[in-house]
Design an enzyme around this catalytic site. Structure first.
Site, PDB file in Angstrom:
ATOM      1  N   LYS A 101       0.840  -1.190   0.000  1.00  0.00           N
ATOM      2  CA  LYS A 101       0.000   0.000   0.000  1.00  0.00           C
ATOM      3  C   LYS A 101       0.881   1.248   0.000  1.00  0.00           C
ATOM      4  CE  LYS A 101      -4.113  -2.002   2.070  1.00  0.00           C
ATOM      5  NZ  LYS A 101      -3.702  -3.384   1.761  1.00  0.00           N
ATOM      6  N   ASP A 135      -1.508  -1.871  -4.119  1.00  0.00           N
ATOM      7  CA  ASP A 135      -2.919  -1.928  -3.751  1.00  0.00           C
ATOM      8  C   ASP A 135      -3.549  -0.546  -3.876  1.00  0.00           C
ATOM      9  OD1 ASP A 135      -3.022  -4.613  -3.197  1.00  0.00           O
ATOM     10  OD2 ASP A 135      -2.640  -4.378  -1.057  1.00  0.00           O
ATOM     11  N   MET A 136      -4.836  -0.522  -4.187  1.00  0.00           N
ATOM     12  CA  MET A 136      -5.564   0.738  -4.245  1.00  0.00           C
ATOM     13  C   MET A 136      -6.266   0.959  -2.912  1.00  0.00           C
ATOM     14  SD  MET A 136      -5.955   3.329  -6.151  1.00  0.00           S
ATOM     15  CE  MET A 136      -5.554   2.813  -7.825  1.00  0.00           C
ATOM     16  N   ARG A 186      -5.459  -5.558 -11.282  1.00  0.00           N
ATOM     17  CA  ARG A 186      -6.382  -6.385 -10.503  1.00  0.00           C
ATOM     18  C   ARG A 186      -7.694  -5.610 -10.410  1.00  0.00           C
ATOM     19  NH1 ARG A 186      -4.773  -6.263  -4.699  1.00  0.00           N
ATOM     20  NH2 ARG A 186      -3.386  -8.032  -5.028  1.00  0.00           N
ATOM     21  N   LYS A 189     -14.233  -5.111  -6.407  1.00  0.00           N
ATOM     22  CA  LYS A 189     -15.437  -4.303  -6.223  1.00  0.00           C
ATOM     23  C   LYS A 189     -15.144  -3.053  -5.388  1.00  0.00           C
ATOM     24  CE  LYS A 189     -18.793  -8.043  -6.761  1.00  0.00           C
ATOM     25  NZ  LYS A 189     -19.989  -8.721  -6.191  1.00  0.00           N
TER      26      LYS A 189
END
Length: 310
Positions: A101, A135-136, A186, A189
């Site tokens: 992150k 990662d978002m 990636r 949702k």
């Protein structure tokens, strides 16, 4: 998503950033049921779980938990830890890569220092033939995360990609732009608390957008990780890829450690590439709360675990 479920999710996500709740929870370690979703507090514990998953035909992406550091010294610890993790993955012959992150590398403190730290990790991974996923996180960091990945690609690193969250209105445009740049993505949702001004609220809208994003990526031929536990979406992907003769080498299914384990194993046995997102570390609380917020059943699991222990 009905009103009750939405309020439940909002209340739990509000606790993710609560320092008092975090300190109280982490005092009791894995006794609160976090061990279902977190592979351990040490690198050695995570590697052991990675080997177990590999033996079942499941690849991994290892994530050293610790978002939103409060000092650059903490960010430097993250950099050193990820380099050590990469070397251990390589040494142990793990079928896996790493996820990190940007706020764990000081994005909220010093953009340049964050970029330098992430670049050092990506460079270390490149030397071992490993991939790094950024990662978002929540929406204030979306632009910066995409920009950092694009910068690294422009510098010649091909072993880096990021994540797009289907619940954001902007995601269709982001996927289009990043697909044009052949970026490894990636698709998820989304699991953060976001305003209705920028994010879909209903499950149906999010699901529909997820399918649109998946379709765009599968049609492009650019490698894509489809991260979902939703069997309806998984069946749709299986049907669509058969109909369009899209080879399984162009995509993979990703799921979270400790969730839908039989489904992960079943897909792997069918010949699909499956990757388990394996988080570990002592700063597990925010991640744990987001897992609880996703499904009321996860909260009941924790309650039963605590009652059983007592």
């Amino acid at each position: 998503m009905d009103i009750g479920t939405r309020l439940f999710r909002t209340a739990l996500l509000g606790l993710a950033g609560n320092r008092a709740a975090r300190a109280l929870s982490e005092r009791y370690g894995m006794k609160l049921g976090a061990s279902r979703f977190v592979a351990g507090e040490t690198m050695e514990e995570a590697i052991a779980q990675a080997k177990r998953l590999n033996a079942e035909g499941i690849a991994v992406t290892l994530d050293f938990l610790g978002e939103s550091v409060s000092s650059l010294e903490e960010a430097q610890v993250s950099e050193r830890s990820y380099k050590e993790l990469i070397r251990m993955i390589s040494h142990e012959g793990i079928n896996g890569n790493v996820s990190l992150k940007p706020t764990q590398f000081g994005l909220a403190l010093d953009r340049k220092a964050c970029e330098e730290g992430i670049r050092a990790v990506v460079n270390e991974a490149a030397g071992h033939g490993l991939f790094v996923r950024l990662d978002m996180e929540d929406s204030p960091w979306t632009d910066a995360t995409i920009q950092i990945v694009q910068m690294l690609q422009d510098e010649g690193f091909s072993n880096v990609g990021t994540v797009i969250q289907a619940y954001l209105y902007r995601s269709g445009r982001d996927v289009q732009a990043m697909t044009a740049n052949k970026m490894n993505l990636r698709l998820v949702k989304g699991a953060y608390k976001e305003s209705r001004r920028i994010a879909f609220e209903s499950k149906q809208e999010v699901d529909d957008n997820m399918r649109r994003l998946i379709k765009a990526r599968l049609d492009s031929g650019i490698y894509t990780a489809i991260a979902t536990h939703d069997q309806r979406i998984i069946r749709w992907v299986q049907s669509y890829t058969r109909m369009r003769a899209i080879p399984r080498s162009k995509f993979e299914f990703q799921m979270l450690y400790g969730i839908r384990n039989p489904l992960q194993r079943s897909l792997a046995r069918e010949g699909y590439k499956v990757r388990s997102y394996v988080p570990f570390g002592r700063s597990w609380y925010p991640y744990f709360v987001r897992r609880l917020a996703e499904r009321p059943a996860n909260v009941m699991f924790v309650v039963k675990s605590v009652v059983w222990r007592n």
